[in-house]
Design a protein around this motif. Sequence first.
Motif, PDB file in Angstrom:
ATOM      1  N   PHE A  85      41.120  37.476  37.673  1.00 58.41           N
ATOM      2  CA  PHE A  85      41.543  37.328  36.688  1.00 58.41           C
ATOM      3  C   PHE A  85      42.031  35.467  36.425  1.00 58.41           C
TER       4      PHE A  85
ATOM      5  N   PHE B 285      45.015  34.821  30.105  1.00 62.22           N
ATOM      6  CA  PHE B 285      44.143  34.942  30.760  1.00 62.22           C
ATOM      7  C   PHE B 285      43.184  35.583  30.562  1.00 62.22           C
TER       8      PHE B 285
ATOM      9  N   GLN C 238      43.477  41.681  41.533  1.00 62.25           N
ATOM     10  CA  GLN C 238      43.660  43.313  41.418  1.00 62.25           C
ATOM     11  C   GLN C 238      42.921  44.448  42.345  1.00 62.25           C
TER      12      GLN C 238
ATOM     13  N   PHE D  21      53.188  42.216  39.846  1.00 68.89           N
ATOM     14  CA  PHE D  21      52.844  42.460  38.447  1.00 68.89           C
ATOM     15  C   PHE D  21      52.685  44.433  39.183  1.00 68.89           C
ATOM     16  N   GLY D  22      52.885  45.383  38.045  1.00 70.08           N
ATOM     17  CA  GLY D  22      52.430  46.127  38.185  1.00 70.08           C
ATOM     18  C   GLY D  22      50.728  46.899  38.131  1.00 70.08           C
ATOM     19  N   SER D  23      51.239  48.153  38.330  1.00 71.66           N
ATOM     20  CA  SER D  23      49.162  48.068  38.954  1.00 71.66           C
ATOM     21  C   SER D  23      48.093  48.655  37.370  1.00 71.66           C
TER      22      SER D  23
ATOM     23  N   TYR E 205      44.187  35.682  39.188  1.00 71.06           N
ATOM     24  CA  TYR E 205      45.439  36.806  40.299  1.00 71.06           C
ATOM     25  C   TYR E 205      43.741  37.992  40.877  1.00 71.06           C
TER      26      TYR E 205
ATOM     27  N   SER F 136      39.196  37.560  31.242  1.00 71.58           N
ATOM     28  CA  SER F 136      38.999  38.922  30.348  1.00 71.58           C
ATOM     29  C   SER F 136      39.250  39.590  31.858  1.00 71.58           C
ATOM     30  N   GLY F 137      38.845  39.391  33.065  1.00 68.55           N
ATOM     31  CA  GLY F 137      38.758  39.546  34.211  1.00 68.55           C
ATOM     32  C   GLY F 137      37.484  40.468  34.012  1.00 68.55           C
TER      33      GLY F 137
ATOM     34  N   GLY G  97      44.193  49.989  42.442  1.00 63.90           N
ATOM     35  CA  GLY G  97      45.398  51.116  42.327  1.00 63.90           C
ATOM     36  C   GLY G  97      46.328  50.291  41.733  1.00 63.90           C
ATOM     37  N   GLU G  98      46.311  48.800  42.739  1.00 65.62           N
ATOM     38  CA  GLU G  98      47.873  47.747  42.188  1.00 65.62           C
ATOM     39  C   GLU G  98      47.613  46.697  41.596  1.00 65.62           C
ATOM     40  N   GLY G  99      48.097  46.264  41.659  1.00 67.32           N
ATOM     41  CA  GLY G  99      49.216  45.455  40.691  1.00 67.32           C
ATOM     42  C   GLY G  99      48.143  44.420  40.781  1.00 67.32           C
ATOM     43  N   LEU G 100      47.872  43.209  39.194  1.00 70.14           N
ATOM     44  CA  LEU G 100      47.783  42.136  39.443  1.00 70.14           C
ATOM     45  C   LEU G 100      48.625  41.046  41.036  1.00 70.14           C
TER      46      LEU G 100
ATOM     47  N   GLN H  85      38.079  41.708  27.120  1.00 64.66           N
ATOM     48  CA  GLN H  85      39.041  41.303  26.456  1.00 64.66           C
ATOM     49  C   GLN H  85      40.053  41.231  27.345  1.00 64.66           C
TER      50      GLN H  85
ATOM     51  N   ALA I 158      56.032  32.185  32.653  1.00 66.21           N
ATOM     52  CA  ALA I 158      55.335  33.436  32.744  1.00 66.21           C
ATOM     53  C   ALA I 158      54.322  33.942  30.899  1.00 66.21           C
TER      54      ALA I 158
END
Lengths: 113, 115
Positions: free
Chosen positions: A89, A103, A38, B106-108, A36, A105-106, A41-44, B42, A98
């Motif tokens: 991610f 996930f 991100q 997903f949201g931001s 994924y 940690s990015g 300012g946006e969602g994944l 994390q 889902a």
Amino acid sequence: GNSVTQMEGPVTLSEEAFLTINCTYTATGYPSLFWYVQYPGEGLQLLLKATKADDKGSNKGFEATYRKETTSFHLEKGSVQVSDSAVYFCALTSSGSARQLTFGSGTQLTVLP
Amino acid sequence: GAVVSQHPSRVICKSGTSVKIECRSLDFQATTMFWYRQFPKQSLMLMATSNEGSKATYEQGVEKDKFLINHASLTLSTLTVTSAHPEDSSFYICSARDMQREKLFFGSGTQLSVL
């Protein structure tokens, strides 16, 4: 249980450099693997996925190959652009739900012009 | 454009106060939404599954009385952090499943800082 270990960031590269973000996993059964992204300012957003061993997911110049023997799903891109700056991610699910997404940690990627 | 709107994006509050975070699906109906939390360095961890018209399902170790979830309509789920403390400071993110497109959006995210 399931777990995802992802390369710690931040990663800073110059434009047109080669990118690798490492991701390894622990899971029962045969998980599906995801990357994924991100953007600020946006969602994944789903970048790419692979559902079985040796599958290669690809999108927007990014690739990742599902390696069961090394339990890895490393993200690669041959030539990054400034617009690729984002948080990435790695994730897996061992079911179709889902709810079962696990996930990493990015990894923050910054690409400099 | 965004198909899931999360608000606010950042909130700073005093210890002991409550904070509400909203998650809206903009162009589809979501019977199920998910709330995640991420502490620095994390993984994103699932906190709870929000079901429209029924009680949320909380993951082990998540206090349902502290993290109140309301999913009163097919396009809105809210997470309220009650009596927030500094240890609740975290990044909270929601997601919603579009059953028709079979995709998860997903949201931001919301960065909560409790002083």
